[in-house]
Scaffold this active site. Structure first.
Site, short mmCIF file in Angstrom:
data_model
loop_
_atom_site.label_atom_id
_atom_site.label_comp_id
_atom_site.label_asym_id
_atom_site.label_seq_id
_atom_site.Cartn_x
_atom_site.Cartn_y
_atom_site.Cartn_z
N PHE A 92 79.47 120.46 39.91
CA PHE A 92 79.99 120.06 41.22
C PHE A 92 81.24 120.82 41.63
CE2 PHE A 92 82.91 117.46 38.69
CZ PHE A 92 84.09 117.55 39.43
N LYS A 100 69.23 124.66 40.94
CA LYS A 100 69.37 123.21 40.93
C LYS A 100 70.86 122.93 40.98
CE LYS A 100 70.29 119.84 39.10
NZ LYS A 100 71.43 119.01 39.57
N GLU A 118 74.15 117.43 42.34
CA GLU A 118 73.73 116.44 43.35
C GLU A 118 74.94 115.79 44.03
OE1 GLU A 118 73.63 116.37 40.11
OE2 GLU A 118 73.24 114.38 39.26
N CYS A 136 87.21 124.67 35.65
CA CYS A 136 87.01 124.93 34.23
C CYS A 136 88.06 125.89 33.71
CB CYS A 136 85.62 125.51 33.99
SG CYS A 136 85.45 127.13 34.72
#
Ligand code: NAD
Length: 500
Positions: A150, A174, A177, A282
């Site tokens: 995300f 993908k 979400e 990160c």
């Protein structure tokens, strides 16, 4: 709720049919603004089938065709930077300027992909033996899947698919979400640039979709970026299913500040790198190791700067730091601060009570600073992924380095010093994949590769740069002999072929 995000498969919007939807929240208001389709295994099949079909022609398309699309894509992305950044801010929460930075760093990889002609030149050795030449070429893999986190909803997908498709693969993305919209705009712009239908597909979903991708026989390779436990699962499962896989995981990035460092520069860097994007990077600095007697002075300078940061919605140009992605994540981050004193840390700044007027239901937390953090404290051991900076103390360089190297993570790290010899020593001795010398967030430029060591990366390849090209292609070596009509017939020879 005003909006629905569907899949993008075979060059068009495809409505979700699983009946499962995920909520997407505006982190600044806490309101659910959007629902996103969560794919079933059958929808995964459809996306992979579209990619496989497209591969039959894209895999053999000319480099000229591919780069023409990529150059047009680069121009469209450049023109739509603001729109992409606005989508990121609306669903992720980061401030607009930070979202623009993410788009800019993603564009670097599109630019690298525009130059794929140079990267795929191959190698030729002539006359390795009498009239024998050897050519080494690299060919695409087929259908590649990308699974992304995300925290960089545009940049991390752009770490993957531009290079993958430039190399001749087709791609099923993908995305997370939690903030899915940027991915759809990326795919729509690619179609506008002339990318043939099915070359880039966006399939929304959760672990159901991920697991179906990992097991799908027509997926040749998987690029993953996300947290360490999921990276480990992806690497093990994709490998067990015979796929090539690179899985980038979480981090706890240390900044070692040596006694001779410019303390103002170090404090500026620590605050920027720890609290930028509310610590949801990160490559965020989450631990500062102060060496020698500078600790109190450095903490004071960090504190003074941190107290001045403006927190607010990402849409407000005055905001420097936005909210966290979800309420649950905000509460988890806060728990590390509220539990810190009991585990031996000194709480210098406690941001847990922070609110923003007019946005009372947003996922806010203020900047938090913990000092004298023991290495066995949860706040030090876990990847918090929020605006919480731990300061540890060390007497010597060796003691500081030992702290950094004892971490199970090894993504990025930095040293702050004026001593070139000490910096070089750190560069050689530290166990991490990316090192900054007086640079707190050493994210490599697009034409170098990005990746960590230890629990920050599972797999052999770093992402993008030359490693990316290598990951998205496989080698073939062709040995050719064109005999001269004047040659005597070679005759039968059962010996192992030797070069002479
Ligand atoms: P995450 O691991 O929760 O999710 C990443 C992706 O995996 C998402 O697409 C998600 O849908 C999917 N996923 C989640 N749970 C799954 C499961 N059980 N099975 C299969 N798939 C699953 O990560 P996140 O919270 O979205 O992102 C933050 C994390 O990503 C942090 O740990 C951060 O350090 C890491 N990250 C690493 C890098 C890097 O380059 N090393 C870059 C960005 C983010």
């Amino acid at each position: 709720m005003t909006k629905t995000v569907h899949h993008w498969i075979g060059g068009r919007t495809v409505e979700g049919t699983s009946g499962n939807w995920g909520p997407v929240t505006d982190p600044a208001t806490g309101a659910v603004t959007t629902r996103v389709a969560l794919a079933s295994a059958a929808e995964v099949d459809a996306a992979v089938a579209a990619a496989r079909e497209a591969y039959t022609s894209w895999g053999t398309s000319s480099l000229a065709q591919r780069t023409a699309v990529l150059f047009r894509y680069r121009a469209l992305l450049d023109a739509r930077r603001d729109d992409l950044a606005a989508l990121i801010t609306a669903e992720h929460g980061k401030v607009h300027s930070d979202a623009l930075g993410e788009v800019a760093r993603g564009l670097e990889i599109v630019e690298l992909a525009c130059g794929i002609t140079t990267e795929l030149k191959g190698e030729l050795s002539t006359q390795v033996s009498n009239r024998v030449d050897v050519a080494a070429i690299r060919q695409p893999l087929g259908v590649v899947a990308g699974i992304t986190p995300f925290n960089f909803p545009a940049m991390v997908p752009m770490w993957m698919f531009p290079l993958a498709i430039a190399c001749g693969n087709t791609f099923v993305l993908k995305p997370s979400e939690k903030d899915p919209s940027a991915a759809n705009l990326l795919a729509e712009l690619a179609a506008e640039a002339g990318l043939p239908a099915g070359v880039l597909n966006v399939l929304h979903g959760d672990r159901v979709a991920v697991d179906a991708l990992l097991e799908h026989p027509d997926v040749a390779a998987v690029s993953f970026v996300g947290s360490t436990p999921i990276a480990r699962h992806i690497h093990a499962t994709a490998s067990a299913n015979g796929k090539r896989v690179q899985a980038l995981g979480g981090a706890k990035n240390h900044m070692l500040v040596l006694p001779d460092a410019d303390l103002d520069a170090a404090a500026d860097a620590a605050v920027s790198a720890a609290y930028g994007s509310a610590g949801e990077r990160c490559m965020a600095i989450s631990a500062v190791v102060a060496v020698g007697a500078i600790g109190d002075d450095l903490v004071q300078r960090i504190r003074e700067r941190a107290e001045k940061i403006t927190i607010g919605p990402g849409t407000d140009p005055a905001s420097e730091m936005g909210p966290l992605i979800t309420r649950a994540h905000r509460d988890k981050v806060a728990s590390y601060v509220t539990g810190a004193a009991a585990q031996g840390s000194e709480v210098v700044l406690d941001g847990t009570g922070h609110t923003v007027e007019g946005y009372e239901d947003g996922h806010w937390i203020g900047l938090s600073l913990l000092d004298h953090v023991p290495t066995d404290a949860d706040a030090y051991r876990d990847e918090i992924f929020g605006p919480v900076l731990c300061v540890l103390r060390a007497e010597t360089y060796e003691e500081g380095l030992a702290i950094v190297n004892a971490s199970p993570f090894g993504n990025g790290t930095a040293v702050f010093t004026r001593d070139g010899g000490a910096a070089r020593r750190f560069q050689m001795e530290v166990q991490a994949g990316m090192v900054g010398v007086n640079v707190p967030i050493p994210v490599p430029v697009g034409y170098h590769s990005f990746g960590g060591w230890k629990d920050s990366l599972f797999g052999d390849h770093h992402i993008y740069g030359r490693d990316g090209v290598h990951f998205y292609t496989r080698g073939k070596v062709v040995t050719t002999r064109w005999p001269d009509p004047a040659d005597a017939p070679a005759g039968v020879d059962l010996g192992f072929p030797r070069n002479h």
